[in-house]
Design an enzyme around this catalytic site. Structure first.
Site, PDB file in Angstrom:
ATOM      1  N   SER A 241       0.805  -1.245   0.077  1.00 20.10           N
ATOM      2  CA  SER A 241      -0.019  -0.039  -0.028  1.00 20.10           C
ATOM      3  C   SER A 241       1.015   1.161  -0.022  1.00 20.10           C
ATOM      4  O   SER A 241       1.760   1.390  -0.901  1.00 20.10           O
ATOM      5  CB  SER A 241      -0.946  -0.231   1.329  1.00 20.10           C
ATOM      6  OG  SER A 241      -1.877   0.914   1.278  1.00 20.10           O
TER       7      SER A 241
ATOM      8  N   TYR B  83      -5.806   7.766  -6.193  1.00 19.96           N
ATOM      9  CA  TYR B  83      -4.861   6.808  -5.767  1.00 19.96           C
ATOM     10  C   TYR B  83      -5.279   6.586  -4.103  1.00 19.96           C
ATOM     11  O   TYR B  83      -5.218   5.218  -3.988  1.00 19.96           O
ATOM     12  CB  TYR B  83      -3.360   7.457  -5.576  1.00 19.96           C
ATOM     13  CG  TYR B  83      -2.382   6.338  -5.393  1.00 19.96           C
ATOM     14  CD1 TYR B  83      -2.089   5.577  -6.070  1.00 19.96           C
ATOM     15  CD2 TYR B  83      -1.643   6.917  -4.338  1.00 19.96           C
ATOM     16  CE1 TYR B  83      -1.050   4.595  -5.735  1.00 19.96           C
ATOM     17  CE2 TYR B  83      -0.499   5.957  -4.100  1.00 19.96           C
ATOM     18  CZ  TYR B  83      -0.178   4.827  -4.789  1.00 19.96           C
ATOM     19  OH  TYR B  83       0.776   4.144  -4.361  1.00 19.96           O
TER      20      TYR B  83
ATOM     21  N   LYS C 244      -6.221   2.867  -2.623  1.00 20.06           N
ATOM     22  CA  LYS C 244      -5.369   2.370  -1.298  1.00 20.06           C
ATOM     23  C   LYS C 244      -6.029   2.093  -0.188  1.00 20.06           C
ATOM     24  O   LYS C 244      -5.989   1.023   0.623  1.00 20.06           O
ATOM     25  CB  LYS C 244      -4.112   3.138  -1.236  1.00 20.06           C
ATOM     26  CG  LYS C 244      -3.059   3.211  -2.545  1.00 20.06           C
ATOM     27  CD  LYS C 244      -2.586   1.656  -2.507  1.00 20.06           C
ATOM     28  CE  LYS C 244      -1.574   1.540  -3.572  1.00 20.06           C
ATOM     29  NZ  LYS C 244      -0.870  -0.028  -3.770  1.00 20.06           N
TER      30      LYS C 244
END
Length: 281
Positions: free
Chosen positions: A134, A148, A152
Site C-alpha cells: 500500500s 490513488y 489504497k
C-alpha cells in the site's frame, strides 16, 4: 529457510528490488509483469530460481491462469506480494474517467483478484503470507492523489477483513505502507491538464513542489524492500508495516486527528441509540 515468492509488478521499483533481494538470499521467485523479457538479466544469473510470466492484473482470467501455473511450477509458494500499481497525479476534477478507472481497476480490483486466486492454494498447503503493498496514502491523504487514495484506502479495508478470515488457515497478511521513496513511480504517474481553479490552492502547491524538486523523498528504496522481506519472518504477521519517517509522522497525525474528531462527536453518536442513550452527558 529458503522461501518461494510470487510477486506482481516486477519490472521496476519495489517489485524489481524485492525480486533481486529475494534471489540474492537464495530464494525462488515467480515474478510477474507485463514484459517478462525485462528480467532476462536476472534469469541469466539465477537460472530456474526465477520464473517470469506475463501478467496484467486487470485481466481476471489471466490472473487465475498465471497463479495456477506458478503454483504448478514451484509446488509451494510461501509469500505472495501484491505490488503492481498505477497512480494519477491530478486534482479531483482534472483526472479523466479512463484514468480513474485504471487506478481502481489495477490497485484495488487487481489486488483483490490476486488474493482471491492464491487463497485456495495457500489454504491447501496450510501456510503462507500475503504482503499487500500500500502506501502512507493508505491512511493519510495528500492533494492531487484522491483517486490513488480511493484505491489504497479501499484495499487496506479489504485486507483488514481478509486477515481476520484467513488467520485460522495459518495464513498471515501484512499491509506494507512505504512513504515517499525514489523508485521512479512518480515519473510513471498519470497526469492531466491543470485547471486554474485548483492551481492556486493545495493541489497547485504540491504540484509546484514536485516540479521544482522540493517535494521530499526521504526513504531508501533498498531499505524499504529489505524491511518487507524481513517482515515475512515475523510471527504473528504484523497487520501493518509503516516504512518511512513520513509514513510514521503523517499516519500518526492522521489517526490522532480522526480520533479527536470521533471523540468530539461522541454525544451525537450515542444520541441515536434506541431507548435511553448511555453515557450521554
Amino acid at each position: 529457510m529458503t522461501k518461494t515468492w510470487f510477486i506482481t509488478g516486477t519490472s521496476s521499483g519495489f517489485g524489481r528490488l524485492l525480486t533481486e533481494q529475494a534471489l540474492a538470499r537464495g530464494d525462488r521467485v515467480a515474478a510477474t509483469l507485463r514484459r517478462p523479457e525485462t528480467l532476462d538479466d536476472l534469469r541469466a544469473v539465477h537460472g530456474d530460481r526465477l520464473w517470469a510470466a506475463r501478467l496484467d492484473v486487470d485481466d481476471a482470467q489471466e490472473v487465475s491462469a498465471v497463479v495456477d501455473k506458478a503454483f504448478a511450477v514451484f509446488g509451494t509458494i510461501d509469500v505472495v506480494v501484491n505490488n503492481a500499481g498505477f497512480g494519477v497525479f491530478a486534482a479531483v476534477e482534472e483526472a479523466t474517467d479512463e484514468q480513474i478507472h485504471r487506478v481502481v481497476e489495477t490497485n484495488l480490483l487487481g489486488s483483490i483478484r490476486v488474493i482471491r486466486a492464491v487463497l485456495p492454494h495457500l489454504r491447501n498447503q496450510g501456510h503462507g503470507r500475503i504482503l499487500q503493498v500500500s502506501t502512507a496514502g493508505g491512511q493519510a491523504a495528500y492533494p492531487n492523489f484522491s483517486y490513488y487514495h480511493a484505491s489504497k484506502w479501499g484495499i487496506e479495508g479489504f485486507c483488514e477483513t481478509v486477515a481476520q478470515e484467513i488467520a485460522p488457515f495459518g495464513i498471515g497478511l501484512t499491509i506494507a505502507e512505504p512513504g515517499a521513496t525514489p523508485t521512479g513511480f512518480g515519473g510513471a504517474l498519470g497526469t492531466a491538464p491543470v485547471m486554474s481553479e485548483y492551481d492556486a490552492g493545495p493541489a497547485g502547491a504540491v504540484r509546484r513542489a514536485v516540479e521544482e524538486g522540493t517535494f521530499q523523498l526521504p526513504n531508501d528504496p533498498a531499505r524499504v524492500t529489505q524491511a518487507m522481506i524481513d517482515s515475512v519472518d515475523r510471527e504473528p504477521a504484523p497487520l501493518r508495516l509503516p516504512l518511512g519517517s513520513d509514513t510514521y509522522h503523517d499516519v500518526r497525525a492522521a489517526l490522532t486527528a480522526r480520533l479527536a474528531e470521533l471523540d468530539a462527536q461522541r454525544d451525537t453518536a450515542l444520541s441515536v441509540v434506541r431507548g435511553e442513550p448511555e453515557g450521554v452527558s
